[in-house]
Design an enzyme around this catalytic site. Structure first.
Site, PDB file in Angstrom:
ATOM      1  N   HIS A   1     -29.257  -2.348  69.693  1.00 13.43           N
ATOM      2  CA  HIS A   1     -28.303  -2.522  70.798  1.00 13.43           C
ATOM      3  C   HIS A   1     -26.940  -3.044  70.335  1.00 13.43           C
ATOM      4  O   HIS A   1     -26.015  -3.132  71.143  1.00 13.43           O
ATOM      5  CB  HIS A   1     -28.855  -3.503  71.834  1.00 13.43           C
ATOM      6  CG  HIS A   1     -30.180  -3.107  72.424  1.00 13.43           C
ATOM      7  ND1 HIS A   1     -30.375  -1.905  73.071  1.00 13.43           N
ATOM      8  CD2 HIS A   1     -31.385  -3.747  72.450  1.00 13.43           C
ATOM      9  CE1 HIS A   1     -31.641  -1.841  73.495  1.00 13.43           C
ATOM     10  NE2 HIS A   1     -32.267  -2.940  73.117  1.00 13.43           N
TER      11      HIS A   1
HETATM   12 ZN   LIG Z   1     -37.199  -2.945  72.664  1.00 14.86          ZN
END
Ligand SMILES: [Zn+2]
Length: 360
Positions: free
Chosen positions: A131
Site C-alpha cells: 500500500h
Molecule cells: Zn492484506
C-alpha cells in the site's frame, strides 16, 4: 542457484503493541520454523541490508523519506507532517524502528532483485508493503518495497514483469506505481468491499487485472480462477520475472479478512507460478495470525525448494509454534492444528456464480 531466504533480526523487535494487528511475530517466526525443520542452511539464508536514503528515493520523494527518518529520531512528527504523510496517522504508528524497519524491508526487496538478476528464486517474507505511496504511508506500509524491487529489476535489465498479489487487500500502491508501464502487469486477487475498497475493475489496456472476490472465497475458487484466468494471463505475457505477494490474510484462520483459503491453495498457487518465469521473488504481505502465517510461509519455502511437507512436526518445530505469542482471544487456547501441523485441512467448496463470472 539455490533458492534464498531473506530475513532480518529487526523484524523481531516488538515495536507494535496490542491491539495493533502487527503486534504478532511474523517473518522471523516463519524463518524459525524453517530453521527448526532443517530447511535454512547458512548457504540459503541472507541477512537483509537496509536501503540507503538514495535507494529509497528511487521511489519515494526526498521530503517523505526525510520525514520518516525524523519520525524515528524524534519519536514524533509535527501535526502538519503527520497529516501530509500519514506517518503517525491512521494506524501507521510512529514506533522505535519506524524508519529502520521499512528501510530494511526495502533493502531486502533490492537484494532479492539483485540475487535473481540472472535468474533464480527468493523468498523474502519481511517484504510486502503493497500500500506504500511515493509520499504517503498507507495501511501500515511506510515504504513500497515491492515497487523498489521491481524498479531494481528494471535497472538490471529485466524487462517484462508480473506482479501477482494474493493478499486479502487490493495491491493498490503497486498497481498505481506501474499503471503507465506496459512492461509490468499487475494482478490482484482480494476481498470485495474490504479496505482500501479499490481494485473493483480491471483495465487490461493498462496492464491492470483485479479480481475482487466474495467473502468465503475457498480453495476450489482460487484454483479455478488461477487455472482458467490468471495462469493463462501470465503465460501470454511471457514474463522475465514474477514478483508474488502471497499474503496470509486470505487464509480462513486470519482475523482481519473474511476469505476462507487453506494454506494448500497458496502453496498450489506458488507451485503453479514457479515455472512461468526464470526469476521469482515471493514476498510476505499481510497476515495477522502468527500461527497461520508462519505455517503458510514456511510451507511455501518448502514448495520453492521442492521439500516434502511433513505430516508431523519434529519437536524443534513444535517448540517454535508453541512459543509464539498471539494477543487475540483465539491465542489463549489455540486449536491443535495451529500448533502441531504445517498443512491446513483443505477448504474446498462450491465455485459460486460471482467467481465463475470473473473467469468468463
Ligand atoms: Zn492484506
Amino acid at each position: 542457484m539455490l533458492p534464498r531466504f531473506i530475513g532480518s533480526e529487526i523484524y523481531r523487535l516488538p515495536v507494535f503493541k496490542p491491539p495493533h494487528p502487527l503486534a504478532v511475530p511474523r517473518a522471523m517466526l516463519a524463518a524459525d520454523l524453517c530453521a527448526a525443520l532443517g530447511w535454512l542452511p547458512d548457504a540459503q539464508y541472507e541477512d537483509s541490508p537496509a536501503a540507503s536514503i538514495a535507494e529509497l528515493c528511487r521511489f519515494h520523494t526526498p521530503d517523505y523519506v526525510e520525514a520518516l527518518a525524523q519520525a524515528e529520531q524524534n519519536q514524533d512528527l509535527p501535526e502538519q507532517k503527520r497529516q501530509k504523510y500519514r506517518i503517525g496517522a491512521d494506524a501507521n504508528i510512529i514506533h522505535p524502528a519506524v524508519f529502520r524497519r521499512p528501510a530494511t524491508s526495502a533493502g531486502g526487496a533490492l537484494l532479492a532483485a539483485e540475487l535473481t538478476a540472472r535468474g533464480g528464486i527468493v523468498h523474502a517474507p519481511g517484504v510486502g508493503n503493497h500500500h506504500g505511496r511515493p509520499a504517503r504511508a498507507s495501511g501500515f506500509c511506510f515504504v513500497n518495497d515491492i515497487a523498489l524491487g521491481i524498479l531494481r529489476w528494471r535497472e538490471l535489465g529485466v524487462r517484462r514483469i508480473i506482479y501477482l498479489d494474493l493478499d486479502a487487500h487490493h495491491g493498490d500502491g503497486v498497481e498505481d506505481s506501474f499503471s503507465a508501464d506496459s512492461d509490468v502487469l499487475t494482478i490482484s486477487v482480494h476481498e470485495a468491499g474490504r479496505w482500501p475498497r479499490t481494485g473493483v475493475c480491471s483495465d487490461p489496456a493498462r496492464g491492470i487485472w483485479n479480481f475482487a472476490v466474495p467473502p468465503g472465497f475457498n480453495d476450489s475458487e482460487l484454483l479455478l480462477l488461477l487455472e482458467e484466468k490468471i495462469l493463462p494471463l501470465i503465460r501470454a505475457f511471457q514474463p522475465d520475472a514474477i514478483f508474488l505477494l502471497p499474503g496470509a490474510d486470505a487464509l480462513a484462520d486470519d482475523p482481519m479478512a473474511k476469505l476462507a483459503l487453506s494454506n494448500n491453495a497458496i502453496w498450489d498457487a506458488v507451485r503453479a507460478v514457479k515455472g512461468l518465469a526464470p526469476r521469482l521473488v515471493v514476498a510476505g504481505g499481510g497476515g495477522y495470525n502468527p500461527y497461520a502465517l508462519a505455517r503458510c510461509w514456511a510451507g511455501l519455502w518448502a514448495v520453492l525448494n521442492a521439500f516434502p511437507i511433513p505430516e508431523t512436526l519434529p519437536k524443534a518445530a513444535l517448540d517454535v509454534l508453541g512459543g509464539a505469542k498471539y494477543f487475540r482471544a483465539a491465542g489463549r487456547n489455540p486449536p491443535a492444528h495451529w500448533l502441531n501441523t504445517l498443512r491446513d485441512a483443505p477448504l474446498p467448496g462450491a465455485v459460486r456464480d460471482e467467481v465463475k463470472a470473473m473467469i468468463l
